[in-house]
Structure formats: structure tokens, C-alpha cells
Design a protein around this motif. Structure first.
Motif, PDB file in Angstrom:
ATOM      1  N   CYS A 166      11.855   0.521   2.724  1.00 50.54           N
ATOM      2  CA  CYS A 166      10.635   0.471   3.697  1.00 50.54           C
ATOM      3  C   CYS A 166      11.008  -0.405   5.064  1.00 50.54           C
ATOM      4  CB  CYS A 166       9.685  -0.403   2.673  1.00 50.54           C
ATOM      5  SG  CYS A 166       7.850  -0.571   3.344  1.00 50.54           S
ATOM      6  N   HIS A 167      11.693   0.796   5.778  1.00 53.02           N
ATOM      7  CA  HIS A 167      11.565   0.397   6.859  1.00 53.02           C
ATOM      8  C   HIS A 167      10.544   0.897   7.690  1.00 53.02           C
ATOM      9  CE1 HIS A 167      15.785  -0.235   5.117  1.00 53.02           C
ATOM     10  NE2 HIS A 167      16.617   0.848   5.305  1.00 53.02           N
ATOM     11  N   ILE A 168      10.293   0.496   8.613  1.00 52.86           N
ATOM     12  CA  ILE A 168       9.131   0.371   9.754  1.00 52.86           C
ATOM     13  C   ILE A 168       9.111   0.316  10.983  1.00 52.86           C
ATOM     14  CG2 ILE A 168       7.118  -0.326  10.133  1.00 52.86           C
ATOM     15  CD1 ILE A 168       7.265   0.359   6.952  1.00 52.86           C
ATOM     16  N   ASP A 171       9.427  -4.806   3.281  1.00 49.48           N
ATOM     17  CA  ASP A 171       9.099  -5.227   1.913  1.00 49.48           C
ATOM     18  C   ASP A 171       9.752  -6.734   0.747  1.00 49.48           C
ATOM     19  OD1 ASP A 171      11.203  -3.766   1.666  1.00 49.48           O
ATOM     20  OD2 ASP A 171      10.903  -2.961  -0.312  1.00 49.48           O
ATOM     21  N   ARG A 172      11.182  -7.172   2.008  1.00 51.26           N
ATOM     22  CA  ARG A 172      12.340  -8.479   1.257  1.00 51.26           C
ATOM     23  C   ARG A 172      11.569  -9.528   1.993  1.00 51.26           C
ATOM     24  NH1 ARG A 172      17.327  -5.224  -0.176  1.00 51.26           N
ATOM     25  NH2 ARG A 172      16.483  -3.089  -1.952  1.00 51.26           N
ATOM     26  N   LYS A 173      11.088  -8.931   3.176  1.00 56.23           N
ATOM     27  CA  LYS A 173      10.839  -9.980   4.335  1.00 56.23           C
ATOM     28  C   LYS A 173       8.564 -10.697   4.218  1.00 56.23           C
ATOM     29  CE  LYS A 173      13.976  -8.094   7.008  1.00 56.23           C
ATOM     30  NZ  LYS A 173      14.265  -7.514   8.113  1.00 56.23           N
ATOM     31  N   GLY A 174       9.058 -12.168   3.807  1.00 59.49           N
ATOM     32  CA  GLY A 174       7.447 -13.115   4.464  1.00 59.49           C
ATOM     33  C   GLY A 174       7.464 -12.949   6.112  1.00 59.49           C
ATOM     34  N   VAL A 175       6.183 -13.407   5.959  1.00 62.21           N
ATOM     35  CA  VAL A 175       5.438 -13.521   7.004  1.00 62.21           C
ATOM     36  C   VAL A 175       6.326 -14.082   8.315  1.00 62.21           C
ATOM     37  CG1 VAL A 175       3.169 -13.848   8.466  1.00 62.21           C
ATOM     38  CG2 VAL A 175       3.511 -13.047   6.205  1.00 62.21           C
ATOM     39  N   TRP A 176       6.562 -15.339   8.418  1.00 60.68           N
ATOM     40  CA  TRP A 176       7.713 -16.001   9.162  1.00 60.68           C
ATOM     41  C   TRP A 176       9.156 -15.140   9.764  1.00 60.68           C
ATOM     42  CZ3 TRP A 176       5.103 -19.289  11.888  1.00 60.68           C
ATOM     43  CH2 TRP A 176       4.147 -20.292  11.083  1.00 60.68           C
ATOM     44  N   ALA A 177       9.969 -14.189   8.908  1.00 62.60           N
ATOM     45  CA  ALA A 177      10.373 -13.387   9.263  1.00 62.60           C
ATOM     46  C   ALA A 177      10.113 -12.432   9.703  1.00 62.60           C
ATOM     47  CB  ALA A 177      11.813 -13.511   7.433  1.00 62.60           C
ATOM     48  N   LEU A 178       9.209 -11.829   9.804  1.00 65.02           N
ATOM     49  CA  LEU A 178       8.666 -10.364  10.019  1.00 65.02           C
ATOM     50  C   LEU A 178       8.845 -11.090  11.754  1.00 65.02           C
ATOM     51  CD1 LEU A 178       6.438  -8.708   7.245  1.00 65.02           C
ATOM     52  CD2 LEU A 178       8.724  -8.155   8.865  1.00 65.02           C
ATOM     53  N   ALA A 179       7.780 -12.546  11.608  1.00 66.87           N
ATOM     54  CA  ALA A 179       7.427 -12.968  12.617  1.00 66.87           C
ATOM     55  C   ALA A 179       8.924 -12.896  14.188  1.00 66.87           C
ATOM     56  CB  ALA A 179       6.494 -13.623  13.271  1.00 66.87           C
ATOM     57  N   GLU A 180       9.996 -13.369  13.643  1.00 69.90           N
ATOM     58  CA  GLU A 180      10.891 -13.569  14.042  1.00 69.90           C
ATOM     59  C   GLU A 180      11.361 -12.306  14.591  1.00 69.90           C
ATOM     60  OE1 GLU A 180      13.175 -16.099  12.040  1.00 69.90           O
ATOM     61  OE2 GLU A 180      11.945 -18.193  12.802  1.00 69.90           O
ATOM     62  N   GLU A 181      11.376 -11.409  13.440  1.00 69.32           N
ATOM     63  CA  GLU A 181      12.643 -10.285  14.162  1.00 69.32           C
ATOM     64  C   GLU A 181      11.385  -8.988  15.209  1.00 69.32           C
ATOM     65  OE1 GLU A 181      14.925  -6.731  11.517  1.00 69.32           O
ATOM     66  OE2 GLU A 181      13.555  -8.762  10.463  1.00 69.32           O
ATOM     67  N   LEU A 182       9.767  -9.594  14.717  1.00 72.69           N
ATOM     68  CA  LEU A 182       9.167  -8.711  16.099  1.00 72.69           C
ATOM     69  C   LEU A 182       9.333  -9.718  17.279  1.00 72.69           C
ATOM     70  CD1 LEU A 182       5.838  -8.540  13.559  1.00 72.69           C
ATOM     71  CD2 LEU A 182       7.199  -6.398  14.419  1.00 72.69           C
ATOM     72  N   ALA A 183       9.619 -10.716  17.438  1.00 71.03           N
ATOM     73  CA  ALA A 183       9.845 -10.836  18.587  1.00 71.03           C
ATOM     74  C   ALA A 183      11.326 -10.844  19.302  1.00 71.03           C
ATOM     75  CB  ALA A 183       9.745 -12.389  18.774  1.00 71.03           C
ATOM     76  N   GLU A 184      12.237 -10.410  18.617  1.00 72.54           N
ATOM     77  CA  GLU A 184      13.754 -10.616  18.671  1.00 72.54           C
ATOM     78  C   GLU A 184      13.743  -9.222  19.314  1.00 72.54           C
ATOM     79  OE1 GLU A 184      17.855  -9.783  17.941  1.00 72.54           O
ATOM     80  OE2 GLU A 184      15.626  -8.944  16.734  1.00 72.54           O
ATOM     81  N   VAL A 198       0.945  -1.166   0.487  1.00 76.16           N
ATOM     82  CA  VAL A 198      -0.188   0.039  -0.009  1.00 76.16           C
ATOM     83  C   VAL A 198       0.599   1.113  -0.362  1.00 76.16           C
ATOM     84  CG1 VAL A 198      -0.102  -0.074   2.147  1.00 76.16           C
ATOM     85  CG2 VAL A 198      -2.208   1.018   1.155  1.00 76.16           C
ATOM     86  N   LEU A 199       1.779   0.915   0.656  1.00 80.97           N
ATOM     87  CA  LEU A 199       2.853   2.577   0.963  1.00 80.97           C
ATOM     88  C   LEU A 199       3.908   2.219  -0.321  1.00 80.97           C
ATOM     89  CD1 LEU A 199       5.152   2.032   3.603  1.00 80.97           C
ATOM     90  CD2 LEU A 199       3.565   4.086   3.102  1.00 80.97           C
ATOM     91  N   LYS A 200       3.551   1.395  -1.604  1.00 81.93           N
ATOM     92  CA  LYS A 200       4.400   1.623  -3.159  1.00 81.93           C
ATOM     93  C   LYS A 200       2.933   2.129  -3.726  1.00 81.93           C
ATOM     94  CE  LYS A 200       6.495  -0.898  -6.617  1.00 81.93           C
ATOM     95  NZ  LYS A 200       6.528  -2.232  -7.382  1.00 81.93           N
ATOM     96  N   GLU A 201       1.964   2.083  -3.654  1.00 80.11           N
ATOM     97  CA  GLU A 201       0.655   2.476  -4.867  1.00 80.11           C
ATOM     98  C   GLU A 201       0.389   3.734  -3.823  1.00 80.11           C
ATOM     99  OE1 GLU A 201      -2.850  -0.058  -3.870  1.00 80.11           O
ATOM    100  OE2 GLU A 201      -1.337  -1.271  -4.697  1.00 80.11           O
ATOM    101  N   PHE A 202       0.617   4.356  -2.885  1.00 74.96           N
ATOM    102  CA  PHE A 202       1.490   5.795  -1.917  1.00 74.96           C
ATOM    103  C   PHE A 202       1.567   6.436  -1.857  1.00 74.96           C
ATOM    104  CE2 PHE A 202      -3.726   3.374  -1.686  1.00 74.96           C
ATOM    105  CZ  PHE A 202      -4.425   4.746  -2.588  1.00 74.96           C
TER     106      PHE A 202
END
Length: 547
Positions: A411-413, A432-445, A387-391
């Protein structure tokens, strides 16, 4: 590098010059730190820095070259024909063997045994090399102060360098034997200390002023609000009510920074440090002075905002003064600047995430196998880059002149994380380069490191869009404050089941309240509405993310 005694190598913690700088004789070049003390290495010559051979984090030993200086005597200072025929001589500074006090100099040359609780220890001036006496330029403690092991007690200065004398034990200062301006020599008594020992009672420890805790330096980011933390761009002074650091916690700064602060008349107790372990840097002192100068007109009402009158609330009943946490003192001024400088609008919307939640629940077995906590936030982050790419106006910053937008191609959030001292906003990079599993791991860490106070400065920098999630707490909608210079922030509340009309009947659907705040100078209401609607479509049908 001057002689270091029986220390093999020391760390470079600050580099105070750069190529092209003009320096005077005795100007500090770098600051060194051993496991016991810090010292500045002065220039042996006046001149111009031609090359700096070390950087922060390097380890150096006696004899290592640290800078090359073009001596001022070698320069042509009259007419061209008077210039020397040979090129300017380069010297490695400093080459003199006298740079006392030595960084390894300690309370005594032999290791000190661990003192028993309550035992009075006499802290004396450590060996000074070939210097007979040195000046006491700062006394950092007073009777009754609680100090930790290695906390600086006094600062000494010779004609070549300055150093802090650290405490060999944690404990309580019983008596201070010197004052600023005194001259002391090796072996002179400076402080009497009642050692804490290893058996400090928990009840007593709870009553003591807490020592300075390592806090994530926040040179670039801090929280945007209790609802949406926003990173502060630079260290700022404490709020007026917080006059100084907690009792018994001396400011953590190198000798050169202390000297710089004295020159400007700055009380380091009121300066927040952005360096490693909260160290106060020269830039922190400069920012403190700048902020105080900028704040004064506003307090006087010159900026059009009258100061809040001071009220003695004790007239109406009992009151208790509780200092704000360091984090809140840092972010308060940033919040005020963000609120006053950016006209902010908040757009609310409800998003149907029924299918998203069913899909997440179906992955519980895989999450257990991977040992990953798969939260809804991981999916919500995954949908943002599209959505950030579209707007693209939402992934931007307004140029300082206010005449153009700086569109970001990354895209750094930033994600708000609650800690015991308040909210911080660590940045998850390349979402934008990461999947859901990678994001979940990084959020927890990153959340774990934030709560443990182990975030690094880089963890708090570079965000282009922020998210504040209150889903784990509750509530429906809120108004997060934009983390200027970003132009938008997304607030997520707790999803709840609601009856939704599907055209023929009411059906139970899981609805997520979202709140989008944005800078109205950059984004208008139509764009804000389009953004939240499109974001809702992506969360409602994750299959669109693969298109």
C-alpha cells in the motif's frame, strides 16, 4: 582503468555493458566523471563481456579492473577440433595506458583565479597527454549564450575517447573560435568568455535565460492533472511548441550518449533527461525516438484523432509565447495517453468529518510538543489502506493483455504536491504500517523536498493509488485523471459547514467533498459507490480503524 593523471579517483556515472554483450574494439564500456569532465573508457579488444566489476556510483582509480572480456580471437570460429586446448584468455579492459583525453584535464593545469565581472577569459584546450591533436565533434555554445561554471563548451574526440571541455567560470560567451570538424591541440584557443564574476546584478540575472535547475528525474511517475498529478512512466519529448532547451543551457549528457544521439540524428536539446541532475541517458534518447515515431501517425489523423489545426493568433491581437515548464512538458503526453487509453468515470460524494476535525483540534497541544503539523490529510491517508483492503480491485493494475488484474499486496500512496513548476506525486510507502503521527511527519518532509526540487527517482515510483488534495485552495468537486497504470485516484476538496438533516432538525456538520475517478474497464459504478460510502464511514468514525 587507464592513467588518470593527478586525479586519485573518479566516479562511475554510467555502465554501458552487461555480461553476455558482444562488443567491438573501442566500444565504450563505462563513463567516468571527475569534478571537471567526463570520459568513456573504451574496450581494448573485441569479444564478449564475461563480468562487469563496477557499478554506477563506484569510485575507481588507475589500474582498477572494470570488466573482463573474452577476446574474440580465443573463441573457436571453425570446427570443434580447431578450438584451442586452453580456455579462452580473459583480459581486463582497457589495459592500454592511452585513453586520452584524461578526465582531469582542465582549462589549465594551475587553478584559475576567480575572474572579475566582465573580464574576458580565454578558454583553451587542456592537456591531451600523448595525443597531438583531437577532433572537435560538437560545439555546444554560441556567442551570446549564458553559461554556468562547469557547463560544457565543446566536445573533443580522439581515437580512444571523447570529453567535454567545461567552462571555468559563469559568464557570457563572447566568441567561439572553433567549429565542428576542426582539429585542435593543447593550448589552442576555443572560446572567449566574459566572466560573470561575483557581482551579477539581480536585474540582469532576471533577464537572462535561467540555467538548468536540478529537477526530480521522472522515470516512472509525474503528475496526472493540474488537479491530480500523475507520474510519467518514462522521459518523453517536449511538446511540439517547445523546440529546444532554454538558451545558454547545453544538454547534459556523457560523450557516449552524444555519439549515440548523433548516430540517430537526435537533437539533444529536445530530449528530457531522467538521470541524476537531469543527465540525458541512452534510454532517454531511445524513448525520444520511439515517442516521435508513435506520435507521427496520431498527428496525421491515422489513429482516428485529427490533429488540431495551427492558428496564427497574432492576426487577432498581441500574443506572447511562454514555454511550458519542464514538468508540464514531461507530463502532458502521459496525461493524454492516460485519458485516451482508460475509460474514466468520476464518483462524487460528501463525507461528514465533524468528529474527525474535533479530534484533530484536540491534538494541537501534542502536535506542538512533537513539532509536527497535523493536517487532515494525515487522517485521510490513514483510512485508505483499510478501504483498499476491503476493495482490492482499487489497489491493482490491468495486465498489458487486458485479460487479468495484478492485485498488489502493498500500500504505497502517491500524494500530489504543488511546486513552482507544477504538480509532482511523491509516494508515501507502506501507509498501512504507519500511524497518523508518522504520516504527518512524512507528508511534511516529502512536501518540503518536492518544493525544493530535491526528490529522488525512487520517491516518484511504486505508487498503487493516488490522492490529490485541493482542500487548501478551495472548490467543491473536480475530476482527477487516473494515473495509469493505476486504476483509481481520489480527489479531496475543501470541507465546509453545512446544515444537515438528522431526522428531526438541521444540524451544522463539517462536510468534505470527495471525487473518486476510476478505470471503468476494472471498476464498475456499483463498486465506485461502495468505495466512497465505505471511505466516508471510516472518516466519520475513526474508531473503526482499530477493529
Amino acid at each position: 582503468m587507464p592513467p588518470l593523471g593527478d586525479v586519485d579517483a573518479v566516479d562511475v556515472i554510467e555502465v554501458l555493458v552487461k555480461p553476455g554483450d558482444r562488443i567491438e574494439q573501442e566500444s565504450p564500456l563505462i563513463t567516468l566523471e571527475s569534478d571537471k569532465a567526463s570520459m568513456d573508457v573504451p574496450a581494448s579488444e573485441a569479444g564478449q563481456i564475461k563480468e562487469v566489476l563496477v557499478k554506477v556510483g563506484d569510485q575507481v582509480k588507475e589500474g582498477d579492473p572494470i570488466v573482463r572480456v573474452e577476446a574474440v580471437e580465443a573463441e573457436a570460429e571453425t570446427e570443434p577440433e580447431a578450438a584451442p586446448s586452453e580456455p579462452p584468455a580473459e583480459t581486463t579492459a582497457p589495459e592500454q595506458a592511452e585513453a586520452p583525453p584524461q578526465p582531469e584535464s582542465q582549462v589549465s593545469e594551475a587553478p584559475q583565479p576567480k575572474a572579475e565581472k566582465g573580464e574576458i577569459q580565454e578558454i583553451r584546450v587542456p592537456p591531451l597527454g600523448d595525443v597531438d591533436v583531437v577532433d572537435v565533434i560538437e560545439v555546444l555554445v554560441k556567442p551570446g549564450d549564458r553559461v554556468e561554471q562547469e557547463s560544457p563548451l565543446i566536445t573533443l574526440e580522439s581515437d580512444k575517447a571523447s570529453m567535454d571541455v567545461p567552462s571555468p567560470e559563469a559568464g557570457q560567451v563572447e566568441e567561439v573560435m572553433v567549429k565542428v570538424g576542426d582539429q585542435v591541440k593543447e593550448g589552442d584557443l576555443i572560446v572567449r568568455l566574459a566572466a560573470a564574476g561575483a557581482a551579477v546584478e539581480p536585474e540582469a540575472a532576471a533577464e537572462e535565460a535561467p540555467p538548468a535547475q536540478p529537477e526530480p528525474a521522472v522515470p516512472a511517475q509525474a503528475e496526472a492533472a493540474p488537479e491530480a498529478a500523475a507520474p510519467a512512466p518514462a522521459p518523453t519529448p517536449q511538446a511540439p511548441a517547445a523546440k529546444k532547451a532554454p538558451e545558454g543551457v547545453p544538454p547534459y549528457a556523457s560523450p557516449s550518449v552524444r555519439k549515440f544521439a548523433r548516430k540517430l540524428g537526435v537533437d539533444l536539446q529536445q530530449v528530457e533527461g531522467s538521470g541524476p541532475k537531469g543527465r540525458i541517458l541512452k534510454e532517454d534518447v531511445e524513448e525520444f525516438v520511439k515517442s516521435r515515431l508513435q506520435k507521427a501517425p496520431a498527428e496525421e489523423g491515422i489513429a482516428g484523432i485529427p490533429a488540431v489545426p495551427e492558428i496564427d493568433f497574432s492576426k487577432f491581437g498581441p500574443v506572447e509565447s511562454m514555454p511550458l515548464s519542464r514538468l508540464k512538458r514531461l507530463t502532458g503526453p502521459h496525461l493524454q495517453r492516460a485519458w485516451l487509453n482508460a475509460p474514466q468515470v468520476t464518483q462524487h460524494h460528501e463525507v461528514d468529518i465533524t468528529e474527525l476535525e474535533e479530534f484533530r483540534q484536540s491534538l494541537k497541544g501534542e502536535a506542538e510538543r512533537r513539532k509536527v503539523k497535523l493536517t487532515p490529510l494525515a487522517f485521510m491517508l490513514k483510512a485508505l489502506p483499510k478501504v483498499l483492503k476491503e476493495f482490492p480491485n482499487f489497489n491493482a493494475s490491468l495486465a498489458p493483455d487486458g485479460q487479468s488484474l495484478l492485485l498488489k499486496q502493498y500500500c504505497h500512496i502517491g500524494v500530489a504536491v504543488a511546486t513552482p513548476d507544477g504538480l509532482v506525486v511523491p509516494v508515501v510507502r507502506d501507509v498501512d504500517r504507519k500511524g497518523v503521527w508518522a504520516l504527518a511527519e512524512e507528508l511534511a518532509e516529502v512536501s518540503a523536498r518536492a518544493r525544493a526540487g530535491k526528490l529522488k527517482p525512487d520517491d516518484l515510483q511504486g505508487g498503487c493509488f493516488s490522492v490529490s488534495s485541493l482542500g487548501g485552495i478551495g472548490g467543491s468537486f473536480f475530476t482527477p485523471i487516473v494515473n495509469v497504470p493505476e486504476v483509481a485516484i481520489l480527489g479531496l476538496s475543501r470541507a465546509r459547514m453545512q446544515p444537515v438533516w438528522d431526522g428531526s432538525q438541521f444540524a451544522p456538520r463539517l462536510m468534505l467533498p470527495i471525487s473518486l475517478s476510476y478505470d471503468h474497464r476494472v471498476i464498475d459504478g456499483a463498486e465506485g459507490a461502495q468505495f466512497v460510502v465505505r471511505y466516508g464511514e471510516l472518516l466519520g468514525d475513526l474508531r473503526q480503524l482499530v477493529l
